[in-house]
Design a protein around this motif. Structure first.
Motif, mmCIF file in Angstrom:
data_model
loop_
_atom_site.group_PDB
_atom_site.id
_atom_site.type_symbol
_atom_site.label_atom_id
_atom_site.label_comp_id
_atom_site.label_asym_id
_atom_site.label_seq_id
_atom_site.Cartn_x
_atom_site.Cartn_y
_atom_site.Cartn_z
ATOM 1 N N ALA A 1 0.822 -1.213 0.000
ATOM 2 C CA ALA A 1 0.000 0.000 0.000
ATOM 3 C C ALA A 1 0.853 1.259 0.000
ATOM 4 N N ALA A 2 2.051 1.186 0.628
ATOM 5 C CA ALA A 2 2.930 2.355 0.699
ATOM 6 C C ALA A 2 3.804 2.501 -0.534
ATOM 7 N N GLY A 3 3.646 1.596 -1.503
ATOM 8 C CA GLY A 3 4.422 1.700 -2.726
ATOM 9 C C GLY A 3 5.732 0.954 -2.689
ATOM 10 N N ARG A 4 6.026 0.255 -1.595
ATOM 11 C CA ARG A 4 7.259 -0.524 -1.512
ATOM 12 C C ARG A 4 6.984 -1.929 -2.041
ATOM 13 N N VAL A 5 6.745 -2.018 -3.328
ATOM 14 C CA VAL A 5 6.306 -3.275 -3.928
ATOM 15 C C VAL A 5 7.384 -4.344 -3.816
ATOM 16 N N GLY A 6 8.638 -3.967 -4.068
ATOM 17 C CA GLY A 6 9.719 -4.941 -3.972
ATOM 18 C C GLY A 6 9.809 -5.544 -2.585
ATOM 19 N N SER A 7 9.714 -4.708 -1.552
ATOM 20 C CA SER A 7 9.750 -5.194 -0.177
ATOM 21 C C SER A 7 8.556 -6.100 0.110
ATOM 22 N N ALA A 8 7.374 -5.754 -0.407
ATOM 23 C CA ALA A 8 6.184 -6.583 -0.198
ATOM 24 C C ALA A 8 6.361 -7.956 -0.831
ATOM 25 N N LEU A 9 6.957 -7.991 -2.021
ATOM 26 C CA LEU A 9 7.155 -9.266 -2.687
ATOM 27 C C LEU A 9 8.142 -10.145 -1.935
ATOM 28 N N VAL A 10 9.199 -9.533 -1.417
ATOM 29 C CA VAL A 10 10.187 -10.300 -0.660
ATOM 30 C C VAL A 10 9.581 -10.829 0.640
ATOM 31 N N LYS A 11 8.817 -9.996 1.331
ATOM 32 C CA LYS A 11 8.193 -10.436 2.578
ATOM 33 C C LYS A 11 7.136 -11.511 2.316
ATOM 34 N N THR A 12 6.539 -11.505 1.129
ATOM 35 C CA THR A 12 5.611 -12.571 0.779
ATOM 36 C C THR A 12 6.356 -13.900 0.720
#
Length: 498
Positions: A117-128
């Protein structure tokens, strides 16, 4: 702002806000009654409570946050991640997770959604990727013990299936090119109805494997959530097919034995299911459906059209067909795919436009910019192709749909920071690259080297969930407007571990 918990009255109101406004499809892993009981007892882990606060503060109207809403959300998220990292995540390559459990999975799941939601898509994908490891370590993919209370059994199932959903959903980027969870690992039953879950009651449900082979009738149709899981399973297969560079067809796509044909058949079966759980039914009886079920129905239909856009995308298909380019049927087949992809892109844009106007869907809306980019790239190529042959394809109006996709992205850019970057990418693609690729699709002008490197890279960006959310070179980065960076590498784990 101090990251410690707010005063008790504010804490209570913020938890209330979470379950009233922030608790949708993207965060339905928490059983409200169970959470509130633990909250009253003071047994909710602090890392989970802080993640709940970080998710709820943007929706809160409590005067306590009047001037510090962004700062408070950022502080809660940062402290939550620090705590869960220190308590449960390690730098051990072979065992990166200590004492995994459902509450650790719930916390990391909320962080995935916060990052996206905050635009940190790369971080979201890694945490997934990390989240799937937690589920596997906790063995959440198998049926929970029957000795547990019904509400705890269903909560465990909900946690797993939410993780399964985002594992497939967030697997279209450079940091996570493929889903991690395999369908044959998932032996537990599918989620119960929302009312059953909230009541903490037992409901016998089918497994994903049973659902795939179930030829049910209208009177025994599964709930909308089950259909969503079936559709996301098909989406995961489509992603694996279109993104796995090592996978090569040994037969042309039009051969009945190709994976392309198999996936097309799966989508045809899904279309038959939609005759039972349909958007038409939703539109005629929206007041008679729970909001959660309405959301699942709409998102599932969006995924159906998105699968067709990816599977029939002319750029991806052309890459698969390189070994068969000498076949005379190749060019006409690709044009047929463009027509199919364009038809589904237009249906997708109609559907998402209606959903945004009505407010019927809020969950997963942070991923909408990527979905619109995929559909927008298809209608962009189609509009240029129509211009190159001086006649419209079936249905025409592609330029109008391109305008609609840009308008939708601009609206979403007011809420989601990465949507601004996605808008810039789609405009740049249409103005500088789509025409060149569309020209190469014209049977009278196809050359051996049909796309230059810049055009090929632009096409790759438009189908990459992470790249299309990054700033266009030469423009400002709009990510992190709501939260400052919370690095996914604070725990010093190498990405290859997950």
């Amino acid at each position: 702002m101090d990251p410690s918990l707010p005063p008790p009255s504010v804490l209570q109101s913020t938890v209330d806000t979470f379950f009233l406004q922030a608790h949708d499809l993207s965060s339905s892993t928490l059983h409200e009654t169970s959470f509130r009981r633990k909250f009253e007892e003071g047994t909710v882990p602090t890392h989970l409570l802080l993640a709940v606060l970080a998710s709820a503060v943007p929706f809160s109207s409590d005067p306590y946050y009047a001037r510090t809403r962004n700062e408070a959300a950022e502080a809660y998220a940062k402290e939550s991640w620090t705590l869960v990292s220190a308590e449960h995540l390690t730098a051990n390559e072979h065992s990166p997770i200590e004492n995994p459990g459902i509450e650790v999975a719930q916390t990391v799941h909320l962080h995935v959604m916060l990052d996206y939601a905050a635009g940190r898509v790369g971080s979201a994908l890694v945490k997934t990727g990390l989240l799937t490891r937690i589920c596997q370590a906790s063995r959440l993919m198998i049926e929970p013990s029957s000795s547990l209370p019904f509400e705890e059994q269903e909560e465990q199932r909900r946690v797993f299936w939410c993780v399964y959903f985002i594992d497939k959903l967030f697997s279209c980027g450079k940091s996570r090119p493929l889903p991690s969870l395999e369908d044959d690992e998932c032996t537990l039953q599918l989620p119960a109805d929302e009312d059953t879950f909230r009541a903490g009651e037992w409901q016998n449900m089918v497994t994903l494997d049973e659902l795939k082979s179930w030829d049910f009738q209208d009177y025994q149709s599964p709930n909308a959530c089950c259909i969503a899981m079936l559709m996301i399973s098909v989406f995961g297969r489509c992603v694996r097919y279109v993104r796995c560079e090592e996978y090569q067809e040994h037969v042309p796509l039009w051969d009945a034995n190709s994976e392309f044909s198999n996936l097309t058949s799966l989508l045809s079966r899904a279309a038959a299911y939609f005759e039972i759980v349909s958007v038409g039914r939703l539109r005629s009886d929206i007041d008679g459906l729970p909001r959660s079920e309405a959301g699942y129905i709409i998102v599932t239909h969006m995924l159906f059209h998105l699968c067709h856009c990816l599977l029939n995308h002319p750029f991806l298909a052309r890459q698969r067909l390189k070994p068969f380019r000498s076949n005379s049927a190749c060019s006409s087949f690709i044009l047929g795919l463009l027509c199919t992809a364009n038809d589904h892109a237009r249906q997708f844009l109609d559907l998402i436009s209606d959903a945004c106007k009505s407010g019927a869907v809020t969950s997963q809306s942070s991923v909408f910019p990527y979905w619109i980019a995929v559909a927008g790239s298809v209608v962009s190529v189609t509009s240029h192709f129509e211009a190159s042959i001086a006649r419209p394809m079936k249905g025409s109006g592609s330029s109008r749909y391109l305008d609609r996709s840009l308008e939708l992205l601009e609206q979403l850019g007011e809420v989601w920071p990465h949507a601004v970057n996605t808008t810039a990418h789609l405009r740049d693609f249409h103005e500088h690259h789509a025409r060149r690729f569309a020209f190469s699709l014209n049977p009278t002008s196809i050359a051996e080297d049909d796309t230059d490197p810049a055009t090929e890279q632009a096409l790759l960006v438009m189908i990459d969930q992470e790249l299309v959310a990054e700033p266009l070179p030469g423009t400002a980065d709009t990510s992190g407007l709501h939260f400052s960076e919370t690095s996914a590498w604070d725990i010093d784990l190498d990405q290859s571990y997950y």
